[in-house]
Design an enzyme around this catalytic site. Structure first.
Site, PDB file in Angstrom:
ATOM      1  N   TYR A  66       0.706  -1.013   0.092  1.00  0.00           N
ATOM      2  CA  TYR A  66      -0.066  -0.021   0.110  1.00  0.00           C
ATOM      3  C   TYR A  66       0.898   1.223  -0.011  1.00  0.00           C
ATOM      4  CZ  TYR A  66      -4.160  -2.895   0.211  1.00  0.00           C
ATOM      5  OH  TYR A  66      -4.786  -4.049  -0.267  1.00  0.00           O
ATOM      6  N   GLN A 101     -15.214   2.175  -5.909  1.00  0.00           N
ATOM      7  CA  GLN A 101     -14.434   0.859  -5.213  1.00  0.00           C
ATOM      8  C   GLN A 101     -12.853   1.232  -4.971  1.00  0.00           C
ATOM      9  OE1 GLN A 101     -15.903  -2.945  -7.186  1.00  0.00           O
ATOM     10  NE2 GLN A 101     -16.185  -1.514  -8.691  1.00  0.00           N
ATOM     11  N   ASN A 102     -12.535   2.453  -5.748  1.00  0.00           N
ATOM     12  CA  ASN A 102     -11.201   2.807  -5.569  1.00  0.00           C
ATOM     13  C   ASN A 102     -10.893   3.321  -4.380  1.00  0.00           C
ATOM     14  OD1 ASN A 102     -11.431   1.990  -8.419  1.00  0.00           O
ATOM     15  ND2 ASN A 102     -11.493   4.093  -9.094  1.00  0.00           N
ATOM     16  N   ASP A 104      -8.013   5.415  -4.540  1.00  0.00           N
ATOM     17  CA  ASP A 104      -7.128   6.619  -4.941  1.00  0.00           C
ATOM     18  C   ASP A 104      -7.794   7.957  -4.424  1.00  0.00           C
ATOM     19  OD1 ASP A 104      -7.894   5.758  -8.099  1.00  0.00           O
ATOM     20  OD2 ASP A 104      -8.673   7.497  -7.176  1.00  0.00           O
ATOM     21  N   HIS A 119     -14.409   0.869  -0.393  1.00  0.00           N
ATOM     22  CA  HIS A 119     -13.193  -0.252  -0.254  1.00  0.00           C
ATOM     23  C   HIS A 119     -12.215   0.701   0.756  1.00  0.00           C
ATOM     24  CE1 HIS A 119     -14.799  -3.217  -3.261  1.00  0.00           C
ATOM     25  NE2 HIS A 119     -15.265  -3.100  -2.196  1.00  0.00           N
ATOM     26  N   CYS A 146      -0.696   4.523  16.961  1.00  0.00           N
ATOM     27  CA  CYS A 146      -1.735   5.272  16.984  1.00  0.00           C
ATOM     28  C   CYS A 146      -1.699   6.399  18.195  1.00  0.00           C
ATOM     29  CB  CYS A 146      -3.038   4.203  17.640  1.00  0.00           C
ATOM     30  SG  CYS A 146      -4.632   5.206  18.060  1.00  0.00           S
ATOM     31  N   GLU A 212     -14.184  -2.694 -22.263  1.00  0.00           N
ATOM     32  CA  GLU A 212     -14.504  -3.855 -23.062  1.00  0.00           C
ATOM     33  C   GLU A 212     -15.714  -4.385 -22.041  1.00  0.00           C
ATOM     34  OE1 GLU A 212     -10.960  -5.269 -22.621  1.00  0.00           O
ATOM     35  OE2 GLU A 212     -11.087  -5.760 -20.255  1.00  0.00           O
TER      36      GLU A 212
HETATM   37  C1  BV8 Z   1     -17.041  -9.554   1.762  1.00  0.00           C
HETATM   38  C2  BV8 Z   1      -9.434  -2.553  -1.842  1.00  0.00           C
HETATM   39  C3  BV8 Z   1     -18.256 -10.427   3.520  1.00  0.00           C
HETATM   40  C4  BV8 Z   1      -7.960  -3.149  -1.725  1.00  0.00           C
HETATM   41  C5  BV8 Z   1     -10.764  -4.170  -2.658  1.00  0.00           C
HETATM   42  C6  BV8 Z   1     -14.007 -16.180  -0.078  1.00  0.00           C
HETATM   43  C7  BV8 Z   1     -13.824 -15.641   1.057  1.00  0.00           C
HETATM   44  C8  BV8 Z   1     -14.093 -14.211   1.661  1.00  0.00           C
HETATM   45  C9  BV8 Z   1     -14.663 -13.334   0.762  1.00  0.00           C
HETATM   46  C10 BV8 Z   1     -15.139 -13.840  -0.434  1.00  0.00           C
HETATM   47  C11 BV8 Z   1     -14.995 -15.253  -0.873  1.00  0.00           C
HETATM   48  N1  BV8 Z   1     -15.377 -15.675  -2.075  1.00  0.00           N
HETATM   49  C12 BV8 Z   1     -16.006 -14.322  -2.413  1.00  0.00           C
HETATM   50  C13 BV8 Z   1     -15.846 -13.585  -1.608  1.00  0.00           C
HETATM   51  C14 BV8 Z   1     -16.369 -12.424  -1.391  1.00  0.00           C
HETATM   52  C15 BV8 Z   1     -15.127 -11.216  -2.115  1.00  0.00           C
HETATM   53  C16 BV8 Z   1     -15.038 -11.353  -3.633  1.00  0.00           C
HETATM   54  O1  BV8 Z   1     -16.089 -10.853  -4.063  1.00  0.00           O
HETATM   55  N2  BV8 Z   1     -14.160 -11.969  -4.145  1.00  0.00           N
HETATM   56  C17 BV8 Z   1     -13.938 -12.131  -5.715  1.00  0.00           C
HETATM   57  C18 BV8 Z   1     -12.456 -12.134  -5.800  1.00  0.00           C
HETATM   58  C19 BV8 Z   1     -14.621 -13.592  -6.011  1.00  0.00           C
HETATM   59  N3  BV8 Z   1     -15.610  -9.983  -1.418  1.00  0.00           N
HETATM   60  C20 BV8 Z   1     -15.090  -9.693  -0.510  1.00  0.00           C
HETATM   61  O2  BV8 Z   1     -14.296 -10.302   0.305  1.00  0.00           O
HETATM   62  C21 BV8 Z   1     -15.567  -8.424   0.277  1.00  0.00           C
HETATM   63  N4  BV8 Z   1     -16.106  -8.446   1.385  1.00  0.00           N
HETATM   64  O3  BV8 Z   1     -17.471 -10.183   0.818  1.00  0.00           O
HETATM   65  O4  BV8 Z   1     -17.436  -9.429   3.099  1.00  0.00           O
HETATM   66  C22 BV8 Z   1     -19.489  -9.541   3.509  1.00  0.00           C
HETATM   67  C23 BV8 Z   1     -20.042  -8.716   2.564  1.00  0.00           C
HETATM   68  C24 BV8 Z   1     -21.114  -8.191   2.674  1.00  0.00           C
HETATM   69  C25 BV8 Z   1     -22.067  -8.152   3.772  1.00  0.00           C
HETATM   70  C26 BV8 Z   1     -21.560  -8.799   4.819  1.00  0.00           C
HETATM   71  C27 BV8 Z   1     -20.325  -9.552   4.834  1.00  0.00           C
HETATM   72  C28 BV8 Z   1     -14.483  -7.324   0.033  1.00  0.00           C
HETATM   73  C29 BV8 Z   1     -14.108  -6.885  -1.263  1.00  0.00           C
HETATM   74  C30 BV8 Z   1     -13.146  -5.670  -0.866  1.00  0.00           C
HETATM   75  C31 BV8 Z   1     -11.802  -6.203  -1.272  1.00  0.00           C
HETATM   76  N5  BV8 Z   1     -10.852  -4.863  -1.572  1.00  0.00           N
HETATM   77  N6  BV8 Z   1     -10.200  -3.075  -2.937  1.00  0.00           N
HETATM   78  C32 BV8 Z   1      -6.996  -2.734  -2.717  1.00  0.00           C
HETATM   79  O5  BV8 Z   1      -7.557  -1.886  -3.616  1.00  0.00           O
HETATM   80  O6  BV8 Z   1      -6.010  -3.100  -2.557  1.00  0.00           O
HETATM   81  S1  BV8 Z   1     -11.282  -5.075  -4.242  1.00  0.00           S
HETATM   82  C33 BV8 Z   1     -10.577  -4.448  -5.756  1.00  0.00           C
HETATM   83  O7  BV8 Z   1     -10.960  -5.103  -6.658  1.00  0.00           O
HETATM   84  C34 BV8 Z   1     -11.357  -3.158  -6.067  1.00  0.00           C
HETATM   85  O8  BV8 Z   1     -11.503  -2.251  -5.017  1.00  0.00           O
HETATM   86  C35 BV8 Z   1     -12.781  -3.436  -6.837  1.00  0.00           C
HETATM   87  O9  BV8 Z   1     -13.681  -3.650  -5.785  1.00  0.00           O
HETATM   88  C36 BV8 Z   1     -12.408  -4.787  -6.943  1.00  0.00           C
HETATM   89  C37 BV8 Z   1     -12.506  -4.967  -8.693  1.00  0.00           C
HETATM   90  O10 BV8 Z   1     -11.847  -4.205  -9.162  1.00  0.00           O
HETATM   91  P1  BV8 Z   1     -12.437  -3.285 -10.491  1.00  0.00           P
HETATM   92  O11 BV8 Z   1     -12.149  -2.057  -9.751  1.00  0.00           O
HETATM   93  O12 BV8 Z   1     -13.356  -3.821 -11.101  1.00  0.00           O
HETATM   94  O13 BV8 Z   1     -10.865  -3.369 -11.230  1.00  0.00           O
HETATM   95  P2  BV8 Z   1     -10.679  -4.418 -12.327  1.00  0.00           P
HETATM   96  O14 BV8 Z   1      -9.279  -4.250 -12.703  1.00  0.00           O
HETATM   97  O15 BV8 Z   1     -11.407  -5.815 -11.940  1.00  0.00           O
HETATM   98  O16 BV8 Z   1     -11.397  -4.290 -13.667  1.00  0.00           O
HETATM   99  C38 BV8 Z   1     -11.161  -2.879 -14.525  1.00  0.00           C
HETATM  100  C39 BV8 Z   1     -12.498  -2.906 -15.159  1.00  0.00           C
HETATM  101  O17 BV8 Z   1     -11.963  -1.375 -15.927  1.00  0.00           O
HETATM  102  C40 BV8 Z   1     -11.993  -3.830 -16.477  1.00  0.00           C
HETATM  103  O18 BV8 Z   1     -13.596  -4.186 -16.773  1.00  0.00           O
HETATM  104  C41 BV8 Z   1     -11.568  -3.112 -17.596  1.00  0.00           C
HETATM  105  O19 BV8 Z   1     -11.870  -3.624 -18.987  1.00  0.00           O
HETATM  106  C42 BV8 Z   1     -11.944  -1.512 -17.513  1.00  0.00           C
HETATM  107  N7  BV8 Z   1     -11.078  -0.711 -17.960  1.00  0.00           N
HETATM  108  C43 BV8 Z   1      -9.760  -0.556 -18.093  1.00  0.00           C
HETATM  109  N8  BV8 Z   1      -9.516   0.590 -18.310  1.00  0.00           N
HETATM  110  C44 BV8 Z   1     -10.368   1.213 -18.689  1.00  0.00           C
HETATM  111  C45 BV8 Z   1     -11.516   0.574 -18.333  1.00  0.00           C
HETATM  112  N9  BV8 Z   1     -12.713   1.130 -18.505  1.00  0.00           N
HETATM  113  C46 BV8 Z   1     -12.815   2.047 -19.063  1.00  0.00           C
HETATM  114  N10 BV8 Z   1     -11.782   2.960 -19.296  1.00  0.00           N
HETATM  115  C47 BV8 Z   1     -10.530   2.634 -19.347  1.00  0.00           C
HETATM  116  N11 BV8 Z   1      -9.339   3.359 -19.678  1.00  0.00           N
HETATM  117 ZN    ZN Z   2      -5.982   3.480  18.467  1.00  0.00          ZN
END
Ligand code: BV8
Ligand code: ZN
Length: 244
Positions: A66, A101-102, A104, A119, A146, A212
């Site tokens: 990070y 979700q970003n 930044d 996030h 802290c 895409e």
């Molecule tokens: C949760 C911060 C419970 C970190 C992020 C097993 C165990 C535990 C959990 C799970 C599990 N299996 C599934 C889960 C749920 C899990 C999940 O979904 N996993 C996935 C991998 C299957 N989710 C979680 O764990 C979440 N918490 O479930 O808690 C709960 C929930 C609800 C209620 C009660 C309890 C927490 C998830 C958050 C994780 N942290 N970010 C960091 O930044 O380091 S996730 C991170 O990836 C992002 O924040 C974002 O959310 C996610 C996806 O990223 P995107 O933003 O979509 O980016 P990506 O690269 O994937 O896609 C980019 C897109 O842009 C593409 O489509 C591309 O084509 C397009 N693009 C590219 N260039 C351009 C463009 N579009 C336009 N213009 C351009 N120029």
């Molecule tokens: Zn503290």
């Protein structure tokens, strides 16, 4: 285009718009996305750098992951897509809910005042014990403490397996908006990826702006294909053209 007419109608009748952004909106600013070529998850494994277990096991590695991304913020700037959303907020004020979700700060630096970081944020640190959150622009090290309780700090980021922010009130309220637009997200991480389905269940108009097709493409009514920095400003300025 039909989506423009529908949004102009919403703007005219003081309806609400919710926008969810993902890593794709910051790609043209030079910030790596997670998936696709050169994506962060090509270089790092989620389980090594983006889970609470990883932080417990190897805090230095997680903090460095990070710190490297926080340092990058000093060398990037918002692109026309971020500015277009700031113009939309300027025009419709609290009728726009911007959820990102970003982690930044490019939306804020482009002029968006109300951004829901579901996030977390790179520019904040959180106490691992009392959970106090403080602004943090430099590196976080294992020796940082802290100010309130003296315990260790962590990035104020939602890791995999942790519950995202704003799920209780702001996000459910935002899904009542007449329009739901997703910009630059692959629709691969829940619960964020489930938001378009929620909007559809409520018969809302759904629009995807993406380079895409994404995993959620079939759930959107309209698709604007192309780089967000090109497509979004054109679309938003066309929607605002008749809005006074
Ligand atoms: C949760 C911060 C419970 C970190 C992020 C097993 C165990 C535990 C959990 C799970 C599990 N299996 C599934 C889960 C749920 C899990 C999940 O979904 N996993 C996935 C991998 C299957 N989710 C979680 O764990 C979440 N918490 O479930 O808690 C709960 C929930 C609800 C209620 C009660 C309890 C927490 C998830 C958050 C994780 N942290 N970010 C960091 O930044 O380091 S996730 C991170 O990836 C992002 O924040 C974002 O959310 C996610 C996806 O990223 P995107 O933003 O979509 O980016 P990506 O690269 O994937 O896609 C980019 C897109 O842009 C593409 O489509 C591309 O084509 C397009 N693009 C590219 N260039 C351009 C463009 N579009 C336009 N213009 C351009 N120029
Ligand atoms: Zn503290």
């Amino acid at each position: 285009m039909e989506a423009v007419l529908e949004i102009q109608e919403v703007l005219r009748t003081s309806g609400r718009i919710t926008v969810l952004t993902g890593a794709g909106i910051s790609a043209e600013s030079g910030i790596a996305t997670f998936r696709g070529d050169g994506g962060l998850w090509d270089k790092y494994k989620i389980e090594d750098v983006a889970t609470p277990e990883a932080f417990k096991r190897n805090p230095e590695l997680v903090l460095e992951f990070y710190n490297m991304r926080r340092r990058q913020l000093l060398n990037v700037k918002p692109n026309p897509a971020h500015f277009a959303l700031a113009r939309l907020e300027e025009a419709v004020r609290d009728r726009l809910t911007l959820i990102t979700q970003n982690v930044d700060d490019l939306h804020e630096r482009a002029g968006s005042n109300r951004v829901l970081h579901m996030h977390g944020e790179l520019t904040q640190a959180r106490c691992t014990s009392c959970s106090q959150v403080v602004p943090w622009t430099g590196d976080i090290s294992v020796t940082d403490r802290c100010e309130s309780c003296g315990e260790a700090l962590r990035p104020h980021i939602v890791w995999f397996g942790e519950v995202p922010f704003h799920l209780e009130t702001e996000i459910p309220q935002a899904l009542e908006a007449e329009i739901f637009m997703a910009v630059g997200t692959s629709g691969s991480v829940y619960p964020a990826a489930g938001m378009v389905l929620e909007a559809k269940l409520r018969q809302k108009l759904t629009i995807e702006v993406n380079l895409e097709a994404s995993e959620n493409t079939p759930f959107f009514d309209h698709h604007l294909r192309g780089p967000a920095g090109v497509v979004l400003p054109e679309f938003i300025d066309a929607c605002l053209a008749t809005h006074k």
